[in-house]
Design a protein around this motif. Structure first.
Motif, PDB file in Angstrom:
ATOM      1  N   ALA A 474       0.798  -1.233   0.000  1.00 43.45           N
ATOM      2  CA  ALA A 474       0.000   0.000   0.000  1.00 43.45           C
ATOM      3  C   ALA A 474       0.828   1.280   0.000  1.00 43.45           C
ATOM      4  N   PRO A 475       1.663   1.518  -1.021  1.00 44.01           N
ATOM      5  CA  PRO A 475       2.391   2.789  -1.087  1.00 44.01           C
ATOM      6  C   PRO A 475       1.426   3.958  -1.258  1.00 44.01           C
ATOM      7  N   TYR A 476       1.809   5.108  -0.737  1.00 43.54           N
ATOM      8  CA  TYR A 476       0.946   6.289  -0.834  1.00 43.54           C
ATOM      9  C   TYR A 476       0.962   6.812  -2.268  1.00 43.54           C
ATOM     10  N   LEU A 477      -0.199   6.827  -2.910  1.00 45.46           N
ATOM     11  CA  LEU A 477      -0.322   7.302  -4.286  1.00 45.46           C
ATOM     12  C   LEU A 477      -1.066   8.628  -4.377  1.00 45.46           C
ATOM     13  N   GLY A 478      -1.534   9.125  -3.253  1.00 48.05           N
ATOM     14  CA  GLY A 478      -2.319  10.352  -3.234  1.00 48.05           C
ATOM     15  C   GLY A 478      -3.550  10.153  -2.373  1.00 48.05           C
ATOM     16  N   GLU A 479      -4.175  11.261  -2.018  1.00 46.94           N
ATOM     17  CA  GLU A 479      -5.364  11.186  -1.170  1.00 46.94           C
ATOM     18  C   GLU A 479      -6.488  10.423  -1.877  1.00 46.94           C
ATOM     19  N   ASN A 480      -7.022   9.422  -1.177  1.00 45.62           N
ATOM     20  CA  ASN A 480      -8.173   8.646  -1.654  1.00 45.62           C
ATOM     21  C   ASN A 480      -7.907   7.908  -2.972  1.00 45.62           C
TER      22      ASN A 480
END
Length: 569
Positions: A474-480
């Motif tokens: 689950a890398p951060y790709l952006g909000e929501n």
């Protein structure tokens, strides 16, 4: 005015010569150097081992020349033992005669540099040798001369370790390089570290990498070889062991004198290179340097920084009232088998270590292109990556290539000095000739990509991020933005023939770019879409088609399959 300088390499000698040019006979300048000779070039030592340069080339000047031409009182083989700040004098030992005496000063300049770190490992101090002074290079060169096919262990994957490895191999030897970290060249970008290692040493069997591995024990055998026990539990034998595990500032004189120290035991200085004692200055590797982005003091052990600090200190001592040094971005380069890795400013790992998140606190733009127009003979591959903040301001850059990498980093470092944004990079007016560049220089191109990112016209996902995504990390790709495997569609827009031998090992949808406009209904809605092609160009076109059709979260695999393989094996 009597000025005493401690240390006779780049920073010390540069301070001395600048002072004499400015003050002439009004200043008595005494320079003490504990070694055999002043003004040797550390960075030349590996190339002397490799027989690329003569020993005489190691020295920029001599004590005799400095006395005759500049009027500096140079005293080699003299070690300063202590500082008496109240009496304003230093205690000095003549290492040839063992005489101990005191020398008074009006101003004292500490240019004591740094010294190699010797790891606290059993047998290491007795059996490992640094490559820091000319006599160290003499020792290693003699070993190579005696046995050209020797096996050398090198502890440390910084510039000294890499350059030594190349030169030992050039002479016919084999190198085992041990780096305890994930990356070479310090805490760096893992993708670029892997890219550089593979591209530089591809096909060179005598260069053996031991990443995330340290030497746990070094033991001399009866036959003269060294047995190394590794952190992995393995053992191997080498003829010679080089310690290139970094350096530490030689700040004990300052510490014992009660001067304030800064990070990592450097001597804390202000923008004029003054220490906590207004009569004492510090320059070079032993002194702190200002971070031009944060304003904080930090070590910056580079030759270019040292000579700038030397000039600053000399100007301040001479009363020229110089402006405080703004600090450097750490612009540097290392070459390995003809491949150059140049960098300036922050790298991605540094930003991550500072707690910043990609896409939330900073962005990145990466291209693989050619050093000049592809149609003119001799174009070489060039990788260029920039980092910029959420307002578009450039934070750092790295380039890897056999031609043109340093040129682009010099441009970007200069741009950073003036606070450039990606918009500025896109508009830079750069020199073009078919032999050296392109109408759209790589610097312009990363600026264009940066503009696209800032305007949300393009989003990118790094190869490691895609791997993490598909492994459920689950890398951060952006909000929501959906970031789990079941909520991702990988879209490959290459031709079928390209997928036959080169395909991601993940479930994917294959629609060639030429058919995409008529087949977007085959792509599930509501999911994150990662578009893949060979180099990223077709993927960008595909992402614009999808965004035009209402797909919200579309990402381009940075550099396509070519970059995927070069950074992930």
């Amino acid at each position: 005015m009597r000025i005493v300088i401690v240390g006779g390499v780049a920073a010390g000698v540069s301070t001395a010569t600048r002072l004499k040019r400015l003050m002439a006979s009004s200043a008595d300048v005494v320079l003490f150097e504990r070694g055999e000779r002043i003004s040797f070039a550390n960075c030349a030592l590996p190339y002397y081992v490799g027989d690329e340069v003569e020993r005489t080339s190691l020295f920029a000047t001599s004590a005799a020349a400095l006395r005759r031409i500049q009027g500096v009182d140079v005293r080699e083989r003299h070690e300063v033992l202590s500082i008496d700040r109240e009496k304003k004098c230093v205690t000095v030992k003549n290492l040839a005669t063992f005489e101990v005496f005191t020398e008074s000063y009006d101003v004292l300049v500490l240019a004591t540099g740094a010294e190699p770190r010797m790891l606290p490992v059993e047998g290491f101090k007795e059996n490992a040798f640094p490559l820091w002074r000319p006599e160290d290079a003499d020792r290693l060169r003699a070993a190579v001369d005696a046995k050209p096919d020797l096996t050398v262990g090198i502890v440390g994957g910084g510039a000294v370790g890499l350059e030594t490895a190349e030169n030992v191999i050039r002479r016919g030897g084999t190198v085992h390089l041990f780096e305890y970290g994930r990356t070479i060249m310090g805490r760096n970008d893992p993708a670029l570290s892997d890219f550089f290692r593979r591209a530089a040493t591809c096909g060179e069997p005598r260069m053996v990498w031991h990443m995330e591995t340290s030497v746990a024990k070094a033991e001399k055998r009866a036959d003269g070889l060294l047995n190394l026990t590794l952190s992995t539990g393995e053992t191997l034998a080498v003829d010679y062991l080089v310690s290139a595990a970094g350096v530490a500032p030689r700040s004990s004189l300052a510490r014992d004198a009660g001067l304030t120290l800064g990070p990592r035991d450097t001597i804390l200085t202000d923008g004029l290179m003054r220490t906590s004692d207004p009569s004492i200055y510090a320059v070079g590797d032993v002194a702190t340097s200002t971070d031009p982005v944060t304003g904080e003091e930090r070590p910056m052990m580079l030759a270019g920084t040292a000579v700038k600090e030397a000039r600053e200190a000399a100007d301040a001592i001479a009363g020229l009232d110089p402006k405080p040094l703004p600090g450097g971005f750490g612009t540097n380069a290392v070459s390995l088998f003809g491949l150059l890795w140049a960098s300036t400013g922050k790298n991605e790992q540094t930003l991550l270590n500072e707690g910043l998140k990609p896409r939330k606190d900073f962005y990145r733009a990466t291209i693989e292109t050619a050093s000049h127009v592809a149609w003119y003979p001799g174009a070489k591959p060039l990788l260029l990556k920039i980092l910029f903040d959420t307002k578009g301001k450039l934070l750092g850059a790295q380039a890897i290539g056999r031609d043109g990498a340093d040129k682009r980093i010099d441009v970007l470092s200069t741009a950073m000095r003036f606070g450039a944004t990606v918009r500025d990079l896109a508009q830079l007016d750069l020199c073009y000739a078919p032999q050296t560049g392109s109408p759209k220089d790589p610097v312009n191109v990363v600026g264009h990509i940066g503009e696209n990112i800032m305007q949300d016209l393009a989003r990118f996902i790094e190869p490691q991020e895609l791997a993490d995504l598909m492994e459920g990390k689950a890398p951060y790709l952006g909000e929501n933005v959906p970031n789990t495997p079941e909520n991702v569609t990988i879209l490959d827009v290459r031709e079928a023939s390209e997928l036959a031998d080169d395909r991601l090992d993940y479930p994917l949808v294959h629609i060639p770019l030429g058919e995409l406009r008529d087949r977007t209904d085959e792509i599930p809605e509501g999911k994150t879409v990662v578009v893949v092609c060979r180099r990223g160009v077709r993927a960008h076109t595909a992402s614009r088609i999808l965004q035009g059709d209402g797909f919200e979260n579309v990402y381009i695999l940075t550099g396509g399959m070519q970059y995927w393989h070069r950074t992930r094996g």
